[in-house]
Design a protein around this motif. Structure first.
Motif, PDB file in Angstrom:
ATOM      1  N   GLU A 166       0.830  -1.210   0.000  1.00 41.34           N
ATOM      2  CA  GLU A 166       0.000   0.000   0.000  1.00 41.34           C
ATOM      3  C   GLU A 166       0.864   1.259   0.000  1.00 41.34           C
ATOM      4  OE1 GLU A 166      -3.297   0.628  -0.286  1.00 41.34           O
ATOM      5  OE2 GLU A 166      -3.421  -1.488  -0.807  1.00 41.34           O
ATOM      6  N   LEU A 167       1.986   1.214   0.689  1.00 40.95           N
ATOM      7  CA  LEU A 167       2.906   2.348   0.702  1.00 40.95           C
ATOM      8  C   LEU A 167       3.429   2.623  -0.703  1.00 40.95           C
ATOM      9  CD1 LEU A 167       4.679   4.447   2.189  1.00 40.95           C
ATOM     10  CD2 LEU A 167       6.332   2.613   2.565  1.00 40.95           C
ATOM     11  N   VAL A 168       3.859   1.581  -1.389  1.00 45.04           N
ATOM     12  CA  VAL A 168       4.366   1.729  -2.754  1.00 45.04           C
ATOM     13  C   VAL A 168       3.266   2.234  -3.678  1.00 45.04           C
ATOM     14  CG1 VAL A 168       5.330   0.489  -4.726  1.00 45.04           C
ATOM     15  CG2 VAL A 168       6.146  -0.014  -2.433  1.00 45.04           C
TER      16      VAL A 168
ATOM     17  N   ARG B  13      12.559   2.667  -2.931  1.00 40.41           N
ATOM     18  CA  ARG B  13      13.158   1.470  -2.324  1.00 40.41           C
ATOM     19  C   ARG B  13      13.648   1.752  -0.907  1.00 40.41           C
ATOM     20  NH1 ARG B  13      15.446   0.733  -7.901  1.00 40.41           N
ATOM     21  NH2 ARG B  13      14.220  -0.964  -8.776  1.00 40.41           N
ATOM     22  N   THR B  14      14.234   2.923  -0.696  1.00 42.88           N
ATOM     23  CA  THR B  14      14.736   3.284   0.629  1.00 42.88           C
ATOM     24  C   THR B  14      13.598   3.401   1.638  1.00 42.88           C
ATOM     25  OG1 THR B  14      16.585   4.465  -0.378  1.00 42.88           O
ATOM     26  CG2 THR B  14      16.078   4.987   1.913  1.00 42.88           C
ATOM     27  N   LEU B  15      12.499   4.037   1.244  1.00 42.13           N
ATOM     28  CA  LEU B  15      11.349   4.163   2.143  1.00 42.13           C
ATOM     29  C   LEU B  15      10.759   2.806   2.503  1.00 42.13           C
ATOM     30  CD1 LEU B  15       9.494   7.231   0.615  1.00 42.13           C
ATOM     31  CD2 LEU B  15      10.518   7.086   2.877  1.00 42.13           C
ATOM     32  N   VAL B  16      10.661   1.937   1.519  1.00 46.75           N
ATOM     33  CA  VAL B  16      10.079   0.618   1.768  1.00 46.75           C
ATOM     34  C   VAL B  16      11.004  -0.215   2.658  1.00 46.75           C
ATOM     35  CG1 VAL B  16       9.350  -1.524   0.666  1.00 46.75           C
ATOM     36  CG2 VAL B  16       8.703   0.655  -0.324  1.00 46.75           C
TER      37      VAL B  16
ATOM     38  N   LEU C  72      11.897  -2.718   8.203  1.00 51.14           N
ATOM     39  CA  LEU C  72      12.688  -2.997   9.404  1.00 51.14           C
ATOM     40  C   LEU C  72      11.812  -3.407  10.583  1.00 51.14           C
ATOM     41  CD1 LEU C  72      15.394  -0.184   9.317  1.00 51.14           C
ATOM     42  CD2 LEU C  72      15.705  -2.617   8.895  1.00 51.14           C
ATOM     43  N   LYS C  73      10.594  -2.896  10.628  1.00 47.62           N
ATOM     44  CA  LYS C  73       9.683  -3.257  11.714  1.00 47.62           C
ATOM     45  C   LYS C  73       9.345  -4.744  11.686  1.00 47.62           C
ATOM     46  CE  LYS C  73       7.420   1.189  12.204  1.00 47.62           C
ATOM     47  NZ  LYS C  73       6.148   1.916  12.107  1.00 47.62           N
TER      48      LYS C  73
ATOM     49  N   ILE D 215      12.312  -6.267  -1.670  1.00 53.18           N
ATOM     50  CA  ILE D 215      12.846  -5.940  -2.988  1.00 53.18           C
ATOM     51  C   ILE D 215      11.709  -5.311  -3.786  1.00 53.18           C
ATOM     52  CG2 ILE D 215      13.849  -6.870  -5.103  1.00 53.18           C
ATOM     53  CD1 ILE D 215      14.814  -9.253  -3.310  1.00 53.18           C
ATOM     54  N   VAL D 216      11.945  -4.117  -4.323  1.00 53.35           N
ATOM     55  CA  VAL D 216      10.939  -3.438  -5.140  1.00 53.35           C
ATOM     56  C   VAL D 216      11.372  -3.538  -6.592  1.00 53.35           C
ATOM     57  CG1 VAL D 216       9.765  -1.269  -5.628  1.00 53.35           C
ATOM     58  CG2 VAL D 216      10.357  -1.851  -3.278  1.00 53.35           C
ATOM     59  N   GLU D 217      10.518  -4.142  -7.409  1.00 53.61           N
ATOM     60  CA  GLU D 217      10.777  -4.254  -8.842  1.00 53.61           C
ATOM     61  C   GLU D 217       9.770  -3.393  -9.585  1.00 53.61           C
ATOM     62  OE1 GLU D 217      10.521  -8.353  -9.882  1.00 53.61           O
ATOM     63  OE2 GLU D 217      12.402  -8.866  -8.904  1.00 53.61           O
ATOM     64  N   ILE D 218      10.266  -2.570 -10.483  1.00 52.60           N
ATOM     65  CA  ILE D 218       9.389  -1.727 -11.294  1.00 52.60           C
ATOM     66  C   ILE D 218       9.285  -2.371 -12.667  1.00 52.60           C
ATOM     67  CG2 ILE D 218       9.030   0.560 -12.271  1.00 52.60           C
ATOM     68  CD1 ILE D 218      10.763   1.610  -9.911  1.00 52.60           C
ATOM     69  N   ILE D 219       8.067  -2.760 -13.007  1.00 50.31           N
ATOM     70  CA  ILE D 219       7.840  -3.488 -14.262  1.00 50.31           C
ATOM     71  C   ILE D 219       7.100  -2.597 -15.234  1.00 50.31           C
ATOM     72  CG2 ILE D 219       6.749  -5.498 -15.291  1.00 50.31           C
ATOM     73  CD1 ILE D 219       7.016  -6.847 -12.553  1.00 50.31           C
TER      74      ILE D 219
END
Length: 75
Positions: free
Chosen positions: A3-5, A56-59, A64-65, A71-75
């Motif tokens: 949802e964040l992404v 990617r850094t935000l995710v 960490l929680k 891994i975020v992949e942009i397709i």
């Protein structure tokens, strides 16, 4: 985290209805696939990949929680 992404991507693109996020859960990691319209790909990636790296850094910070690798992949 999907949802964040999705929220970030919808704010960046011209066609927010075309944004799709798919989460694949593994044993210790999560793969998040982000699909956007072809004309919005440059807006999500940014110059020299800076926006993609920021996403990617935000995710990763949010992951960490849960003590998971993301891994975020942009397709």
């Amino acid at each position: 985290m999907g949802e964040l992404v999705k929220t970030i991507a919808k704010a960046l693109v011209d066609n927010p209805d075309a944004v799709e996020v798919n989460e694949i859960h593994g044993h210790q990691s999560i793969i998040i696939e982000l699909k956007v319209a072809p004309e919005d790909m440059g807006k999500v990636i940014g110059k020299q990949g800076r926006i993609a790296q920021a996403i990617r850094t935000l995710v990763k910070a949010a992951a960490l929680k849960e003590k998971k690798r993301v891994i975020v992949e942009i397709i």
